[in-house]
Write an enzyme that holds these catalytic residues in place. Structure first.
Site, PDB file in Angstrom:
ATOM      1  N   ARG A   1       2.798  -6.212   8.818  1.00 21.74           N
ATOM      2  CA  ARG A   1       2.442  -4.757   9.484  1.00 21.74           C
ATOM      3  C   ARG A   1       2.713  -4.348  11.060  1.00 21.74           C
ATOM      4  O   ARG A   1       2.402  -3.599  11.489  1.00 21.74           O
ATOM      5  CB  ARG A   1       1.027  -5.615  10.187  1.00 21.74           C
ATOM      6  CG  ARG A   1      -0.109  -5.195   8.691  1.00 21.74           C
ATOM      7  CD  ARG A   1      -1.209  -6.209   8.245  1.00 21.74           C
ATOM      8  NE  ARG A   1      -2.237  -5.717   7.284  1.00 21.74           N
ATOM      9  CZ  ARG A   1      -3.078  -6.381   6.805  1.00 21.74           C
ATOM     10  NH1 ARG A   1      -3.540  -7.506   7.449  1.00 21.74           N
ATOM     11  NH2 ARG A   1      -3.891  -6.243   5.385  1.00 21.74           N
TER      12      ARG A   1
ATOM     13  N   ASN B   1      -2.060   0.227   6.872  1.00 21.82           N
ATOM     14  CA  ASN B   1      -1.940  -1.039   7.499  1.00 21.82           C
ATOM     15  C   ASN B   1      -0.599  -1.504   6.539  1.00 21.82           C
ATOM     16  O   ASN B   1      -0.546  -3.301   6.321  1.00 21.82           O
ATOM     17  CB  ASN B   1      -2.836  -1.980   8.013  1.00 21.82           C
ATOM     18  CG  ASN B   1      -3.520  -2.294   7.159  1.00 21.82           C
ATOM     19  OD1 ASN B   1      -4.061  -1.945   5.924  1.00 21.82           O
ATOM     20  ND2 ASN B   1      -4.864  -3.117   6.980  1.00 21.82           N
TER      21      ASN B   1
ATOM     22  N   HIS C   1      -2.261  -5.698   1.497  1.00 20.72           N
ATOM     23  CA  HIS C   1      -3.420  -6.035   1.628  1.00 20.72           C
ATOM     24  C   HIS C   1      -2.988  -7.839   0.965  1.00 20.72           C
ATOM     25  O   HIS C   1      -1.455  -7.933   0.288  1.00 20.72           O
ATOM     26  CB  HIS C   1      -3.908  -6.187   0.748  1.00 20.72           C
ATOM     27  CG  HIS C   1      -5.800  -6.797   0.340  1.00 20.72           C
ATOM     28  ND1 HIS C   1      -6.391  -6.764   0.661  1.00 20.72           N
ATOM     29  CD2 HIS C   1      -5.304  -7.396  -0.620  1.00 20.72           C
ATOM     30  CE1 HIS C   1      -7.817  -6.956   0.448  1.00 20.72           C
ATOM     31  NE2 HIS C   1      -6.916  -8.106  -0.958  1.00 20.72           N
TER      32      HIS C   1
ATOM     33  N   LYS D   1       0.823  -1.082  -0.237  1.00 22.69           N
ATOM     34  CA  LYS D   1      -0.044  -0.014  -0.017  1.00 22.69           C
ATOM     35  C   LYS D   1       0.593   1.263   0.145  1.00 22.69           C
ATOM     36  O   LYS D   1       1.973   0.670   0.036  1.00 22.69           O
ATOM     37  CB  LYS D   1      -1.098   0.041   1.113  1.00 22.69           C
ATOM     38  CG  LYS D   1      -1.293  -1.294   0.730  1.00 22.69           C
ATOM     39  CD  LYS D   1      -3.084  -1.055   2.824  1.00 22.69           C
ATOM     40  CE  LYS D   1      -3.476  -2.347   2.221  1.00 22.69           C
ATOM     41  NZ  LYS D   1      -5.442  -2.479   3.496  1.00 22.69           N
TER      42      LYS D   1
ATOM     43  N   GLU E   1      -9.631 -11.123  -7.237  1.00 22.08           N
ATOM     44  CA  GLU E   1      -8.149 -10.281  -7.142  1.00 22.08           C
ATOM     45  C   GLU E   1      -7.974 -10.301  -7.762  1.00 22.08           C
ATOM     46  O   GLU E   1      -6.677  -9.100  -8.915  1.00 22.08           O
ATOM     47  CB  GLU E   1      -8.222 -10.109  -5.398  1.00 22.08           C
ATOM     48  CG  GLU E   1      -9.018  -9.520  -4.695  1.00 22.08           C
ATOM     49  CD  GLU E   1      -9.024  -9.140  -3.787  1.00 22.08           C
ATOM     50  OE1 GLU E   1      -9.672  -9.208  -2.436  1.00 22.08           O
ATOM     51  OE2 GLU E   1      -7.625  -9.640  -3.693  1.00 22.08           O
TER      52      GLU E   1
ATOM     53  N   PHE F   1     -15.320   3.013   6.901  1.00 21.35           N
ATOM     54  CA  PHE F   1     -14.488   3.116   6.823  1.00 21.35           C
ATOM     55  C   PHE F   1     -14.151   3.457   4.883  1.00 21.35           C
ATOM     56  O   PHE F   1     -12.888   2.931   4.495  1.00 21.35           O
ATOM     57  CB  PHE F   1     -13.100   2.110   7.286  1.00 21.35           C
ATOM     58  CG  PHE F   1     -13.304   1.012   6.851  1.00 21.35           C
ATOM     59  CD1 PHE F   1     -13.141   0.620   5.905  1.00 21.35           C
ATOM     60  CD2 PHE F   1     -14.132  -0.056   8.344  1.00 21.35           C
ATOM     61  CE1 PHE F   1     -12.814  -1.078   5.307  1.00 21.35           C
ATOM     62  CE2 PHE F   1     -14.396  -1.901   7.192  1.00 21.35           C
ATOM     63  CZ  PHE F   1     -13.838  -2.008   6.067  1.00 21.35           C
TER      64      PHE F   1
ATOM     65  N   TYR G   1     -12.499  -2.419  -4.108  1.00 19.00           N
ATOM     66  CA  TYR G   1     -12.954  -2.681  -2.284  1.00 19.00           C
ATOM     67  C   TYR G   1     -14.079  -2.633  -2.154  1.00 19.00           C
ATOM     68  O   TYR G   1     -15.180  -2.759  -0.925  1.00 19.00           O
ATOM     69  CB  TYR G   1     -12.705  -1.773  -1.347  1.00 19.00           C
ATOM     70  CG  TYR G   1     -10.885  -1.947  -0.951  1.00 19.00           C
ATOM     71  CD1 TYR G   1     -10.661  -2.965   0.154  1.00 19.00           C
ATOM     72  CD2 TYR G   1      -9.594  -1.328  -1.506  1.00 19.00           C
ATOM     73  CE1 TYR G   1      -9.654  -3.688  -0.274  1.00 19.00           C
ATOM     74  CE2 TYR G   1      -8.306  -1.512  -0.759  1.00 19.00           C
ATOM     75  CZ  TYR G   1      -8.436  -2.408  -0.224  1.00 19.00           C
ATOM     76  OH  TYR G   1      -6.957  -2.958   0.065  1.00 19.00           O
TER      77      TYR G   1
HETATM   78  P1  CMP Z   1      -7.447  -4.953   3.184  1.00 18.15           P
HETATM   79  O1  CMP Z   1      -7.161  -5.981   3.743  1.00 18.15           O
HETATM   80  O2  CMP Z   1      -7.018  -3.630   2.545  1.00 18.15           O
HETATM   81  O3  CMP Z   1      -8.858  -5.122   3.398  1.00 18.15           O
HETATM   82  C1  CMP Z   1      -9.671  -3.852   3.716  1.00 18.15           C
HETATM   83  C2  CMP Z   1      -8.914  -2.436   4.667  1.00 18.15           C
HETATM   84  O4  CMP Z   1      -9.331  -1.627   5.492  1.00 18.15           O
HETATM   85  C3  CMP Z   1      -7.758  -3.312   5.019  1.00 18.15           C
HETATM   86  O5  CMP Z   1      -6.947  -3.929   4.416  1.00 18.15           O
HETATM   87  C4  CMP Z   1      -8.318  -2.450   6.709  1.00 18.15           C
HETATM   88  O6  CMP Z   1      -7.070  -1.230   5.714  1.00 18.15           O
HETATM   89  C5  CMP Z   1      -8.743  -1.099   6.316  1.00 18.15           C
HETATM   90  N1  CMP Z   1     -10.002  -0.523   6.986  1.00 18.15           N
HETATM   91  C6  CMP Z   1      -9.938   0.037   7.833  1.00 18.15           C
HETATM   92  N2  CMP Z   1     -10.915   0.638   9.339  1.00 18.15           N
HETATM   93  C7  CMP Z   1     -11.461  -1.219   9.090  1.00 18.15           C
HETATM   94  C8  CMP Z   1     -11.870  -1.980  10.279  1.00 18.15           C
HETATM   95  N3  CMP Z   1     -12.456  -1.879  11.214  1.00 18.15           N
HETATM   96  N4  CMP Z   1     -12.184  -2.885   9.692  1.00 18.15           N
HETATM   97  C9  CMP Z   1     -11.304  -3.947   8.786  1.00 18.15           C
HETATM   98  N5  CMP Z   1     -10.468  -3.223   7.800  1.00 18.15           N
HETATM   99  C10 CMP Z   1     -10.942  -1.988   7.952  1.00 18.15           C
END
Ligand code: CMP
Length: 142
Positions: A103, A113, A116, A10, A127, A58, A50
């Site tokens: 992470r 974070n 992904h 990311k 994906e 979020f 997404y």
């Molecule tokens: P990712 O695995 O990329 O998938 C969705 C992303 O949303 C996740 O990683 C997080 O970076 C982001 N995110 C932010 N808030 C939340 C939450 N409460 N629960 C899950 N994902 C979140």
């Protein structure tokens, strides 16, 4: 079984200049990079990727973050690749991520974070197809 999974480094981790360190973790775990591209996602691309999170509170912040800078997108291939990559990444929230995971070492918040990774075989296939044509993926033959 040998699987493929989609991985995204990311914008936060690209900005920290740790693409190589993260690739090194994949390789040390026996995962092969069989396709890769650096790109900056458009809003439409990020929203589409997404889409399952569209109704989550979020969602808008997630999309804004994902388009804020370049990302490195790769297909990882190897034995048990989906679970292996998730193990290497650690928990979604870096505060809950085990020591030594990507992470825990590189991410600062659940929003930023670092990486992904696909969460299962169906999402992995979906994906991967979202970002790569099949002839852009080069399985290792030796
Ligand atoms: P990712 O695995 O990329 O998938 C969705 C992303 O949303 C996740 O990683 C997080 O970076 C982001 N995110 C932010 N808030 C939340 C939450 N409460 N629960 C899950 N994902 C979140």
């Amino acid at each position: 079984a040998v699987e493929r999974t989609l991985s995204i480094i990311k914008p936060d981790a690209v900005a920290k200049n740790v693409i190589g360190e993260i690739y090194s973790r994949f390789e040390k775990a026996g995962l092969r990079i069989v396709a890769a591209k650096m790109t900056q996602l458009s809003r439409e691309q990020a929203e589409g990727f997404y889409a399952v999170h569209r109704e989550r509170p979020f969602f808008n912040d997630l999309v804004s973050f994902m388009i804020s800078g370049p990302v490195m997108i790769q297909v990882l291939e190897g034995e048990n690749a989906i679970a292996k990559n998730r193990e290497l990444m650690g928990a979604t929230n870096p505060r809950d991520a085990a020591p030594g995971t990507i992470r825990a070492d590189f991410a600062v918040s659940i929003d930023e974070n670092a990486v992904h990774g696909s969460d299962g075989p169906e999402t992995a296939a979906q994906e991967i197809a979202y970002f790569f044509k099949s002839d852009e993926i080069r399985p290792r033959t030796r």
